[in-house]
Design an enzyme around this catalytic site. Structure first.
Site, mmCIF file in Angstrom:
data_model
loop_
_atom_site.group_PDB
_atom_site.id
_atom_site.type_symbol
_atom_site.label_atom_id
_atom_site.label_comp_id
_atom_site.label_asym_id
_atom_site.label_seq_id
_atom_site.Cartn_x
_atom_site.Cartn_y
_atom_site.Cartn_z
ATOM 1 N N GLU A 19 94.648 6.256 10.409
ATOM 2 C CA GLU A 19 95.051 7.408 11.230
ATOM 3 C C GLU A 19 93.895 8.380 11.402
ATOM 4 O OE1 GLU A 19 97.701 6.970 13.287
ATOM 5 O OE2 GLU A 19 98.908 6.689 11.484
ATOM 6 N N HIS A 20 93.705 8.818 12.635
ATOM 7 C CA HIS A 20 92.616 9.744 12.990
ATOM 8 C C HIS A 20 91.249 9.139 12.694
ATOM 9 C CE1 HIS A 20 95.218 13.073 14.154
ATOM 10 N NE2 HIS A 20 96.021 12.605 13.226
ATOM 11 N N ASP B 187 90.191 6.543 14.914
ATOM 12 C CA ASP B 187 89.702 5.920 16.161
ATOM 13 C C ASP B 187 88.671 6.779 16.892
ATOM 14 O OD1 ASP B 187 91.676 7.704 17.099
ATOM 15 O OD2 ASP B 187 92.563 6.257 18.502
ATOM 16 N N GLY C 239 107.030 11.793 22.614
ATOM 17 C CA GLY C 239 106.532 12.712 21.579
ATOM 18 C C GLY C 239 106.923 12.313 20.167
ATOM 19 N N GLY D 85 105.483 10.103 18.243
ATOM 20 C CA GLY D 85 104.389 9.501 17.483
ATOM 21 C C GLY D 85 104.307 7.998 17.693
ATOM 22 N N LEU D 86 104.985 7.494 18.742
ATOM 23 C CA LEU D 86 105.013 6.048 18.980
ATOM 24 C C LEU D 86 104.324 5.699 20.289
ATOM 25 C CD1 LEU D 86 108.658 5.371 17.735
ATOM 26 C CD2 LEU D 86 106.517 5.166 16.461
ATOM 27 N N GLU E 23 93.980 10.370 29.557
ATOM 28 C CA GLU E 23 94.363 11.398 28.567
ATOM 29 C C GLU E 23 93.222 12.402 28.364
ATOM 30 O OE1 GLU E 23 97.346 11.181 26.714
ATOM 31 O OE2 GLU E 23 97.982 9.190 27.349
ATOM 32 N N ASP F 206 95.754 3.747 21.124
ATOM 33 C CA ASP F 206 97.083 3.570 21.725
ATOM 34 C C ASP F 206 97.052 2.741 23.019
ATOM 35 O OD1 ASP F 206 97.781 5.071 19.574
ATOM 36 O OD2 ASP F 206 98.192 6.904 20.695
HETATM 37 C C1 GLA Z 1 97.247 9.707 18.531
HETATM 38 C C2 GLA Z 1 96.065 9.333 19.404
HETATM 39 C C3 GLA Z 1 95.277 8.173 18.804
HETATM 40 C C4 GLA Z 1 94.957 8.395 17.344
HETATM 41 C C5 GLA Z 1 96.195 8.863 16.573
HETATM 42 C C6 GLA Z 1 95.887 9.257 15.158
HETATM 43 O O1 GLA Z 1 98.198 8.692 18.542
HETATM 44 O O2 GLA Z 1 96.510 8.972 20.683
HETATM 45 O O3 GLA Z 1 94.108 7.952 19.565
HETATM 46 O O4 GLA Z 1 93.893 9.291 17.181
HETATM 47 O O5 GLA Z 1 96.818 9.962 17.207
HETATM 48 O O6 GLA Z 1 95.502 8.140 14.437
#
Ligand code: GLA
Length: 372
Positions: A27-28, A30, A114, A116-117, A152, A164
């Site tokens: 997570e965080h 990329d 929204g 987180g998916l 984005e 994503d």
């Molecule tokens: C969101 C962003 C991704 C990634 C995640 C955290 O989903 O779209 O690019 O940074 O947060 O891992």
């Protein structure tokens, strides 16, 4: 008569879809050139489309009340709402020299918005797929993912990474997509038959362009400048003592990214070895790091995580996605996910009566595994 026909008075000529995703770990990382391990979920965004002979783009979304919105190609400008995804898509394609005409499109998604998916990447990729088919655009699946990220970044104002749209474009059901975001290489990792993942949505909504996400990204950039590297990806666990010399919170932000990258590599080998207990420990460590070092958790997510700790059948649990709300993902033994998820969801809803939890607390667990 389909909704498309009712709205536009004709039938669609193209249909396309793209899935949401759950990030298993990474997570965080990329936007720091690191590693990620997302997998697609059986929730999709669908787009029906028909080319027009003029330059008008007319769009309706079942998720936004179904009203028709309209603009002309060439006149795209960000408005701060969902139409920006569509406008960003046509603006970027035109800027790349792809020849488009106007079109009518209908969007319907069952990826929670929204949550987180990755509902927005599912929309970006579904729309790009529909346009690629309708206009026979010479674009690869990787091109679609890159365009999705640029929509984005350049149009919506969320400085997200490539994870994503990449998994929306390249993911396969039942496989996690292990991505090296610096090299832009990937490998499909089969989910072991004995594993199951349960997704539970906290009901708390985030919006990445709203600020917190972009702040985290800037903090990582500042940490890079202070450490004299171009991306945190260049650092490993052996650099943690150097990282300790950074001022807070940069020290904790960088520590999260470096240790999280290492956890992704370990998670891939745990998955490949079918070692669920090791994977579960990595989930828990990842969550602690997101909560304490990266500070992207919120009280409602912590409530869900605590409830998941009370269930002996849960092997690992963590916040998934960008955070500041959204969903958690649990690791369990195949066949147990539905029942466990249901119990946690019910306990969370009961808890909502005493504590201030969001209104939408009737959550339905979503189970994904090898056969999903
Ligand atoms: C969101 C962003 C991704 C990634 C995640 C955290 O989903 O779209 O690019 O940074 O947060 O891992």
């Amino acid at each position: 008569m389909s909704r498309f026909e009712k709205i536009f008075g004709t039938i669609p000529s193209v249909e396309a879809a793209a899935p949401g995703r759950v990030n298993l770990i990474g997570e965080h990382t990329d936007y720091n050139g690191g590693f990620v391990l997302p997998m697609p979920i059986p929730r999709t965004c669908r787009v029906q489309l028909r080319i027009r002979g003029d330059d008008r783009v007319r769009v309706s979304s079942a998720n936004q009340g179904g009203d028709m919105r309209e603009y002309r190609l060439g006149s795209e400008k960000p408005l701060g709402d969902w139409l920006d995804y569509i406008q960003g898509c046509t603006a970027l394609l035109s800027r790349q020299g792809q020849s488009l005409t106007g079109f009518d499109a209908f969007i319907a998604s069952d990826v929670p918005l929204g949550g987180g998916l990755s509902s927005s990447a599912a929309l970006d990729v579904a729309l790009l797929r529909a346009l690629r088919a309708a206009f026979r655009l010479p674009l690869s699946d990787l091109d679609l993912a890159r365009l999705g990220q640029r929509i984005e970044n350049e149009f919506v104002g969320a400085r997200v990474g490539i994870m994503d749209p990449l998994v929306a474009s390249l993911g396969r059901p039942g496989f996690a997509l292990f991505v090296d975001t610096r090299e832009l290489t990937w490998r499909q990792i089969p989910i072991p038959e004995q594993a199951e993942f349960v997704i539970l949505d906290s009901g708390v909504r985030h919006r990445h362009s709203a600020g917190d996400y972009n702040t985290r990204r800037s903090e990582c950039e500042q940490a890079c400048r202070d450490l004299g590297v171009s991306q945190l990806r260049e650092l490993g666990r052996e650099d943690l003592s150097r990282i300790e010399s950074l001022p807070d919170p940069l020290r904790r932000r960088a520590r999260h990214v470096v240790t999280e990258n290492d956890r992704v590599l370990q998670a891939v080998s745990a998955l490949e070895a079918g070692d669920l207990h090791r994977l579960g420990r990595l989930f828990d460590e990842s969550h602690a790091s997101q909560r304490d070092d990266y500070e992207v958790s919120v009280p409602e997510i912590e409530t869900l995580i605590a409830l998941a700790h009370d269930e002996p059948g849960v092997i690992g649990r963590r916040l998934t996605g960008g955070g500041f709300g959204g969903s958690i993902v649990l690791l369990t033994i195949a066949g147990r996910g539905q029942e466990l998820g249901q119990r946690i969801a019910e306990a969370y809803s009961r808890r909502a009566k005493g504590v201030s939890l969001p209104a939408r607390t009737q959550i339905t667990p979503l189970v994904v595994g090898r056969s999903a």
